[in-house]
Design an enzyme around this catalytic site. Structure first.
Site, PDB file in Angstrom:
ATOM      1  N   ASP A  89       0.842  -1.202   0.000  1.00 40.64           N
ATOM      2  CA  ASP A  89       0.000   0.000   0.000  1.00 40.64           C
ATOM      3  C   ASP A  89       0.879   1.254   0.000  1.00 40.64           C
ATOM      4  O   ASP A  89       0.694   2.166  -0.817  1.00 40.64           O
ATOM      5  CB  ASP A  89      -0.893  -0.052   1.239  1.00 40.64           C
ATOM      6  CG  ASP A  89      -1.858   1.109   1.328  1.00 40.64           C
ATOM      7  OD1 ASP A  89      -2.654   1.288   0.396  1.00 40.64           O
ATOM      8  OD2 ASP A  89      -1.815   1.835   2.347  1.00 40.64           O
ATOM      9  N   ARG A 134      -8.758   9.755 -13.633  1.00 38.38           N
ATOM     10  CA  ARG A 134      -8.269   9.794 -12.243  1.00 38.38           C
ATOM     11  C   ARG A 134      -7.639   8.477 -11.807  1.00 38.38           C
ATOM     12  O   ARG A 134      -7.202   8.355 -10.671  1.00 38.38           O
ATOM     13  CB  ARG A 134      -9.439  10.151 -11.314  1.00 38.38           C
ATOM     14  CG  ARG A 134      -9.962  11.576 -11.516  1.00 38.38           C
ATOM     15  CD  ARG A 134     -11.121  11.830 -10.571  1.00 38.38           C
ATOM     16  NE  ARG A 134     -10.731  11.655  -9.179  1.00 38.38           N
ATOM     17  CZ  ARG A 134     -11.597  11.450  -8.178  1.00 38.38           C
ATOM     18  NH1 ARG A 134     -12.890  11.397  -8.418  1.00 38.38           N
ATOM     19  NH2 ARG A 134     -11.158  11.313  -6.941  1.00 38.38           N
ATOM     20  N   LYS A 135      -7.613   7.481 -12.698  1.00 38.47           N
ATOM     21  CA  LYS A 135      -7.161   6.145 -12.294  1.00 38.47           C
ATOM     22  C   LYS A 135      -5.716   5.897 -12.706  1.00 38.47           C
ATOM     23  O   LYS A 135      -5.388   5.975 -13.891  1.00 38.47           O
ATOM     24  CB  LYS A 135      -8.058   5.083 -12.927  1.00 38.47           C
ATOM     25  CG  LYS A 135      -9.500   5.162 -12.484  1.00 38.47           C
ATOM     26  CD  LYS A 135     -10.309   4.116 -13.234  1.00 38.47           C
ATOM     27  CE  LYS A 135     -11.778   4.404 -13.106  1.00 38.47           C
ATOM     28  NZ  LYS A 135     -12.604   3.562 -13.975  1.00 38.47           N
TER      29      LYS A 135
HETATM   30  C1  PKZ Z   1      -7.161  14.087   1.980  1.00 36.74           C
HETATM   31  C2  PKZ Z   1      -5.960  13.135   1.760  1.00 36.74           C
HETATM   32  C3  PKZ Z   1      -4.672  13.895   1.529  1.00 36.74           C
HETATM   33  C4  PKZ Z   1      -3.510  12.923   1.394  1.00 36.74           C
HETATM   34  C5  PKZ Z   1      -2.214  13.739   1.192  1.00 36.74           C
HETATM   35  C6  PKZ Z   1      -1.026  12.938   1.566  1.00 36.74           C
HETATM   36  C7  PKZ Z   1      -1.132  11.514   1.163  1.00 36.74           C
HETATM   37  C8  PKZ Z   1       0.223  10.879   1.312  1.00 36.74           C
HETATM   38  C9  PKZ Z   1       0.131   9.551   0.567  1.00 36.74           C
HETATM   39  C10 PKZ Z   1       1.425   8.904   0.570  1.00 36.74           C
HETATM   40  C11 PKZ Z   1       1.538   7.816  -0.413  1.00 36.74           C
HETATM   41  C12 PKZ Z   1       0.408   6.845  -0.318  1.00 36.74           C
HETATM   42  C13 PKZ Z   1       0.705   5.762   0.614  1.00 36.74           C
HETATM   43  C14 PKZ Z   1      -0.492   5.283   1.341  1.00 36.74           C
HETATM   44  C15 PKZ Z   1      -1.657   5.013   0.454  1.00 36.74           C
HETATM   45  C16 PKZ Z   1      -2.858   4.799   1.283  1.00 36.74           C
HETATM   46  O1  PKZ Z   1      -2.831   3.986   2.161  1.00 36.74           O
HETATM   47  S1  PKZ Z   1      -4.188   5.757   1.047  1.00 36.74           S
HETATM   48  C17 PKZ Z   1      -5.238   5.155   2.347  1.00 36.74           C
HETATM   49  C18 PKZ Z   1      -6.113   4.034   1.900  1.00 36.74           C
HETATM   50  N1  PKZ Z   1      -7.051   4.509   0.959  1.00 36.74           N
HETATM   51  C19 PKZ Z   1      -8.137   5.192   1.358  1.00 36.74           C
HETATM   52  O2  PKZ Z   1      -8.378   5.425   2.517  1.00 36.74           O
HETATM   53  C20 PKZ Z   1      -9.036   5.657   0.256  1.00 36.74           C
HETATM   54  C21 PKZ Z   1     -10.488   5.677   0.704  1.00 36.74           C
HETATM   55  N2  PKZ Z   1     -11.345   5.915  -0.441  1.00 36.74           N
HETATM   56  C22 PKZ Z   1     -11.609   7.175  -0.857  1.00 36.74           C
HETATM   57  O3  PKZ Z   1     -11.173   8.161  -0.264  1.00 36.74           O
HETATM   58  C23 PKZ Z   1     -12.467   7.311  -2.079  1.00 36.74           C
HETATM   59  O4  PKZ Z   1     -13.220   6.142  -2.269  1.00 36.74           O
HETATM   60  C24 PKZ Z   1     -11.621   7.594  -3.357  1.00 36.74           C
HETATM   61  C25 PKZ Z   1     -10.628   6.462  -3.651  1.00 36.74           C
HETATM   62  C26 PKZ Z   1     -10.879   8.940  -3.210  1.00 36.74           C
HETATM   63  C27 PKZ Z   1     -12.556   7.665  -4.553  1.00 36.74           C
HETATM   64  O5  PKZ Z   1     -13.660   8.487  -4.217  1.00 36.74           O
HETATM   65  P1  PKZ Z   1     -14.144   9.728  -5.136  1.00 36.74           P
HETATM   66  O6  PKZ Z   1     -13.098  10.782  -5.146  1.00 36.74           O
HETATM   67  O7  PKZ Z   1     -15.516  10.076  -4.703  1.00 36.74           O
HETATM   68  O8  PKZ Z   1     -14.139   9.137  -6.596  1.00 36.74           O
HETATM   69  P2  PKZ Z   1     -15.176   8.135  -7.292  1.00 36.74           P
HETATM   70  O9  PKZ Z   1     -16.015   8.988  -8.190  1.00 36.74           O
HETATM   71  O10 PKZ Z   1     -15.840   7.204  -6.333  1.00 36.74           O
HETATM   72  O11 PKZ Z   1     -14.165   7.264  -8.163  1.00 36.74           O
HETATM   73  C28 PKZ Z   1     -13.422   7.832  -9.234  1.00 36.74           C
HETATM   74  C29 PKZ Z   1     -13.220   6.713 -10.248  1.00 36.74           C
HETATM   75  O12 PKZ Z   1     -12.404   5.689  -9.616  1.00 36.74           O
HETATM   76  C30 PKZ Z   1     -13.128   4.452  -9.589  1.00 36.74           C
HETATM   77  N3  PKZ Z   1     -12.878   3.812  -8.312  1.00 36.74           N
HETATM   78  C31 PKZ Z   1     -12.833   4.384  -7.091  1.00 36.74           C
HETATM   79  N4  PKZ Z   1     -12.585   3.461  -6.149  1.00 36.74           N
HETATM   80  C32 PKZ Z   1     -12.465   2.285  -6.809  1.00 36.74           C
HETATM   81  C33 PKZ Z   1     -12.214   0.958  -6.389  1.00 36.74           C
HETATM   82  N5  PKZ Z   1     -12.015   0.658  -5.110  1.00 36.74           N
HETATM   83  N6  PKZ Z   1     -12.154  -0.016  -7.326  1.00 36.74           N
HETATM   84  C34 PKZ Z   1     -12.338   0.265  -8.628  1.00 36.74           C
HETATM   85  N7  PKZ Z   1     -12.591   1.514  -9.104  1.00 36.74           N
HETATM   86  C35 PKZ Z   1     -12.662   2.495  -8.188  1.00 36.74           C
HETATM   87  C36 PKZ Z   1     -14.608   4.818  -9.736  1.00 36.74           C
HETATM   88  O13 PKZ Z   1     -15.342   3.758 -10.306  1.00 36.74           O
HETATM   89  C37 PKZ Z   1     -14.538   6.026 -10.658  1.00 36.74           C
HETATM   90  O14 PKZ Z   1     -14.369   5.583 -11.984  1.00 36.74           O
HETATM   91  P3  PKZ Z   1     -15.074   6.336 -13.227  1.00 36.74           P
HETATM   92  O15 PKZ Z   1     -16.525   6.363 -12.906  1.00 36.74           O
HETATM   93  O16 PKZ Z   1     -14.449   7.739 -13.237  1.00 36.74           O
HETATM   94  O17 PKZ Z   1     -14.705   5.533 -14.427  1.00 36.74           O
END
Ligand code: PKZ
Length: 162
Positions: A89, A134-135
């Site tokens: 991740d 966005r993907k």
């Molecule tokens: C505020 C934060 C600041 C951060 C600043 C510093 C960050 C520093 C990072 C350091 C590097 C990273 C290292 C750690 C990486 C983590 O660990 S991140 C933590 C784990 N991930 C999360 O907590 C994410 C939780 N999920 C979310 O926040 C939201 O579901 C998301 C991913 C932002 C998407 O939500 P949304 O912006 O409302 O977008 P949405 O319209 O649902 O989806 C956009 C597109 O993606 C697709 N999609 C979205 N999710 C999925 C899925 N699971 N499967 C398939 N397709 C999907 C949708 O189908 C859609 O496709 P299209 O219809 O455009 O063809």
């Protein structure tokens, strides 16, 4: 009133490990790009959980040397699957950031190929495979020598306004 007894817990740290990179790899300063929030995997560089160091190669691909410490244990003597997934991740999400995409991880698919022994330094390699709208798709694997411990496909979603 019962007296409380202060217990002293001694935590012995594992000895230092060599997280040096390959010739040509340049150390990558993740906090300067994404801030100090990556503490779960990278936060204790001398601790007993993970020890991690990131690099980029000449083609700008992100690599990591990771040591899975005793606190990542799952099956006896081996890393917990969640610990392996946590490394994927962070490393694959970071690979997308390093390639210029401000993302969070939307979907992470990990295949566990071999049990990963504790206290072993392994390598994570990553590739940004595609970016459409966005993907952003990032693939990666954790390996040492000929042995692949895990492979992952990581769908990252860019965050508007970042
Ligand atoms: C505020 C934060 C600041 C951060 C600043 C510093 C960050 C520093 C990072 C350091 C590097 C990273 C290292 C750690 C990486 C983590 O660990 S991140 C933590 C784990 N991930 C999360 O907590 C994410 C939780 N999920 C979310 O926040 C939201 O579901 C998301 C991913 C932002 C998407 O939500 P949304 O912006 O409302 O977008 P949405 O319209 O649902 O989806 C956009 C597109 O993606 C697709 N999609 C979205 N999710 C999925 C899925 N699971 N499967 C398939 N397709 C999907 C949708 O189908 C859609 O496709 P299209 O219809 O455009 O063809």
């Amino acid at each position: 009133m019962p007296k409380t007894k202060t217990e002293r817990v001694t935590i012995s740290l594992c000895p230092p490990v060599d997280l040096g990179g390959e010739p040509g790899w340049i150390p990558f300063d993740a906090p300067s790009l994404v801030g100090e929030s990556l503490r779960f995997v990278s936060g204790e560089p001398d601790g007993n959980r993970f020890r991690a160091r990131y690099y980029r190669d000449a083609e700008q691909h992100l690599h990591a040397r990771i040591w899975f410490g005793p606190e990542t244990e799952g099956p006896p003597g081996h890393a917990h699957g969640g610990a392996v997934a946590a490394v994927m991740d962070e490393a694959l999400g970071l690979a997308a950031w390093a390639a210029g995409y401000p993302i969070v991880v939307g979907n992470l698919n990990v295949s566990f190929r071999n049990m990963l022994p504790l206290q072993k330094v392994v390598t994570v390699e990553s590739r940004v495979i595609s970016a459409e709208g966005r993907k952003v798709m990032v693939h990666g694997r954790i390996f040492s020598g000929e042995t692949v411990y895990a492979e992952a496909e990581c769908l990252c979603i860019t965050i508007p306004g970042k």
